[in-house]
Structure formats: C-alpha cells, structure tokens
Motif scaffolding. Structure first.
Motif, PDB file in Angstrom:
ATOM      1  N   HIS A 270      58.586  73.272  56.128  1.00 30.51           N
ATOM      2  CA  HIS A 270      59.748  74.151  56.182  1.00 30.51           C
ATOM      3  C   HIS A 270      61.000  73.289  56.099  1.00 30.51           C
ATOM      4  N   CYS A 271      61.935  73.655  55.234  1.00 30.64           N
ATOM      5  CA  CYS A 271      63.205  72.939  55.143  1.00 30.64           C
ATOM      6  C   CYS A 271      64.134  73.456  56.233  1.00 30.64           C
ATOM      7  N   VAL A 272      64.686  72.533  57.007  1.00 25.51           N
ATOM      8  CA  VAL A 272      65.578  72.911  58.107  1.00 25.51           C
ATOM      9  C   VAL A 272      66.839  72.065  58.054  1.00 25.51           C
ATOM     10  N   SER A 273      67.904  72.595  58.649  1.00 22.57           N
ATOM     11  CA  SER A 273      69.175  71.877  58.672  1.00 22.57           C
ATOM     12  C   SER A 273      69.067  70.657  59.596  1.00 22.57           C
ATOM     13  N   PRO A 274      69.976  69.695  59.438  1.00 22.23           N
ATOM     14  CA  PRO A 274      69.903  68.468  60.232  1.00 22.23           C
ATOM     15  C   PRO A 274      70.027  68.690  61.740  1.00 22.23           C
ATOM     16  N   GLU A 275      70.642  69.816  62.152  1.00 25.56           N
ATOM     17  CA  GLU A 275      70.825  70.076  63.583  1.00 25.56           C
ATOM     18  C   GLU A 275      69.514  70.444  64.289  1.00 25.56           C
ATOM     19  N   ILE A 276      68.533  70.915  63.545  1.00 23.94           N
ATOM     20  CA  ILE A 276      67.262  71.346  64.138  1.00 23.94           C
ATOM     21  C   ILE A 276      66.338  70.146  64.285  1.00 23.94           C
ATOM     22  N   ARG A 277      65.736  70.017  65.467  1.00 23.16           N
ATOM     23  CA  ARG A 277      64.803  68.910  65.707  1.00 23.16           C
ATOM     24  C   ARG A 277      63.396  69.309  65.318  1.00 23.16           C
ATOM     25  N   CYS A 278      62.753  68.431  64.592  1.00 25.71           N
ATOM     26  CA  CYS A 278      61.366  68.649  64.199  1.00 25.71           C
ATOM     27  C   CYS A 278      60.444  67.989  65.215  1.00 25.71           C
ATOM     28  N   LEU A 279      59.336  68.626  65.513  1.00 26.82           N
ATOM     29  CA  LEU A 279      58.296  67.961  66.297  1.00 26.82           C
ATOM     30  C   LEU A 279      57.577  66.955  65.417  1.00 26.82           C
ATOM     31  N   GLN A 280      57.448  67.304  64.130  1.00 28.63           N
ATOM     32  CA  GLN A 280      56.794  66.398  63.196  1.00 28.63           C
ATOM     33  C   GLN A 280      57.414  66.580  61.816  1.00 28.63           C
ATOM     34  N   GLU A 281      58.013  65.497  61.293  1.00 27.77           N
ATOM     35  CA  GLU A 281      58.566  65.527  59.939  1.00 27.77           C
ATOM     36  C   GLU A 281      57.480  65.156  58.946  1.00 27.77           C
ATOM     37  N   GLN A 282      57.667  65.581  57.707  1.00 29.22           N
ATOM     38  CA  GLN A 282      56.718  65.216  56.669  1.00 29.22           C
ATOM     39  C   GLN A 282      57.480  64.927  55.385  1.00 29.22           C
ATOM     40  N   GLU A 283      56.802  64.289  54.438  1.00 29.94           N
ATOM     41  CA  GLU A 283      57.390  64.013  53.141  1.00 29.94           C
ATOM     42  C   GLU A 283      57.570  65.319  52.401  1.00 29.94           C
ATOM     43  N   GLY A 284      58.695  65.452  51.720  1.00 29.97           N
ATOM     44  CA  GLY A 284      58.920  66.642  50.918  1.00 29.97           C
ATOM     45  C   GLY A 284      60.380  66.815  50.588  1.00 29.97           C
ATOM     46  N   LEU A 285      60.646  67.336  49.400  1.00 31.59           N
ATOM     47  CA  LEU A 285      62.012  67.563  48.953  1.00 31.59           C
ATOM     48  C   LEU A 285      62.498  68.930  49.392  1.00 31.59           C
ATOM     49  N   CYS A 286      63.740  68.977  49.840  1.00 29.64           N
ATOM     50  CA  CYS A 286      64.387  70.230  50.194  1.00 29.64           C
ATOM     51  C   CYS A 286      65.561  70.459  49.242  1.00 29.64           C
ATOM     52  N   PRO A 287      65.860  71.743  48.914  1.00 27.49           N
ATOM     53  CA  PRO A 287      66.894  72.006  47.926  1.00 27.49           C
ATOM     54  C   PRO A 287      68.324  71.752  48.397  1.00 27.49           C
ATOM     55  N   ARG A 288      68.551  71.567  49.682  1.00 27.93           N
ATOM     56  CA  ARG A 288      69.912  71.307  50.170  1.00 27.93           C
ATOM     57  C   ARG A 288      70.024  69.857  50.659  1.00 27.93           C
ATOM     58  N   ARG A 289      71.137  69.228  50.320  1.00 22.02           N
ATOM     59  CA  ARG A 289      71.365  67.839  50.699  1.00 22.02           C
ATOM     60  C   ARG A 289      71.400  67.708  52.218  1.00 22.02           C
ATOM     61  N   GLY A 290      70.688  66.713  52.734  1.00 16.00           N
ATOM     62  CA  GLY A 290      70.689  66.439  54.156  1.00 16.00           C
ATOM     63  C   GLY A 290      69.634  67.204  54.954  1.00 16.00           C
ATOM     64  N   TRP A 291      69.051  68.221  54.394  1.00 15.14           N
ATOM     65  CA  TRP A 291      68.018  68.965  55.108  1.00 15.14           C
ATOM     66  C   TRP A 291      66.742  68.156  55.124  1.00 15.14           C
ATOM     67  N   LYS A 292      65.896  68.426  56.109  1.00  9.90           N
ATOM     68  CA  LYS A 292      64.649  67.677  56.231  1.00  9.90           C
ATOM     69  C   LYS A 292      63.464  68.626  56.205  1.00  9.90           C
ATOM     70  N   CYS A 293      62.323  68.047  55.897  1.00 10.65           N
ATOM     71  CA  CYS A 293      61.087  68.815  55.784  1.00 10.65           C
ATOM     72  C   CYS A 293      60.280  68.632  57.066  1.00 10.65           C
ATOM     73  N   CYS A 294      59.975  69.734  57.737  1.00 13.15           N
ATOM     74  CA  CYS A 294      59.230  69.685  58.999  1.00 13.15           C
ATOM     75  C   CYS A 294      57.903  70.397  58.845  1.00 13.15           C
ATOM     76  N   SER A 295      56.871  69.783  59.387  1.00  7.79           N
ATOM     77  CA  SER A 295      55.578  70.469  59.412  1.00  7.79           C
ATOM     78  C   SER A 295      55.456  71.287  60.690  1.00  7.79           C
ATOM     79  N   GLU A 296      56.148  70.859  61.756  1.00  9.39           N
ATOM     80  CA  GLU A 296      56.180  71.618  63.010  1.00  9.39           C
ATOM     81  C   GLU A 296      57.575  71.603  63.562  1.00  9.39           C
ATOM     82  N   LEU A 297      58.045  72.767  64.028  1.00  9.02           N
ATOM     83  CA  LEU A 297      59.387  72.869  64.611  1.00  9.02           C
ATOM     84  C   LEU A 297      59.346  72.797  66.110  1.00  9.02           C
TER      85      LEU A 297
END
Length: 104
Positions: free
Chosen positions: A77-104
């Motif tokens: 799931h692509c989330v904004s930088p303010e949201i903390r991920c429990l686990q990040e994963q590799e993956g492209l998101c359509p908005r600059r600075g957003w990150k890909c999380c496997s668990e929120l």
C-alpha cells in the motif's frame, strides 16, 4: 498478478465499449505501452517519460529496464511519509516521497 492484469484488460474493454465512459486518449496510449501514470512532472528511475495521462495532468512513465515492482502489484500500500509502516517493502508509488508498506 495475472488476475489483476485480466481484470484491468476487461475494465479497459468495457470502458471503450460504452460511449462516454472511455478513458482519455492519452491515458489509453500510455496503458497500451504498459506505462504508469505518475503525479510527478518527471519520472523516477528506471522510468522514462512517454507523454501525458489524464488529460495532461499526469506524466506517463514507461519502464526502461523491466526490472521494477509497482507497490500495489506486489501486495503493498502506498502511504504518505507521515504514516509509519510496521514493515516497508520494495515498490514504486505514484507520488513523490510516498513509501510502500506491506503492513501499516
């Protein structure tokens, strides 16, 4: 992932078949070349700009290496930088600075 591709193809077919519901021409051209519509003015690596999408409001980016993973295609799931991920994963998101999380 094959199921997702089949569903997208069916959706595009139905959108083209019903008058007035079709996607903009520039978006269809982007999707035909297996491109992705990004909110950015420039494409992230390893993509190259290939025109516009959504009536020139987004950039169509096409992969140049075939060595990438889109976040949602990999189950993330692509989330904004303010949201903390429990686990990040590799993956492209359509908005600059957003990150890909496997668990929120």
């Amino acid at each position: 992932m094959k199921l997702f591709s089949c569903l997208m193809a069916l959706l595009l077919f139905l959108l083209q078949a019903v008058p007035g519901l079709g996607l903009p021409r520039d978006t269809l051209r982007c999707l035909e070349y297996h491109g992705y519509c990004f909110h950015l003015k420039s494409c992230p690596e390893p993509f190259a700009a290939f025109g516009t999408c959504y009536r020139r409001r987004r950039t169509c980016c096409v992969d140049t290496t075939s060595n990438f993973h889109v976040c949602q295609d990999e189950g993330g799931h692509c989330v904004s930088p303010e949201i903390r991920c429990l686990q990040e994963q590799e993956g492209l998101c359509p908005r600059r600075g957003w990150k890909c999380c496997s668990e929120l």
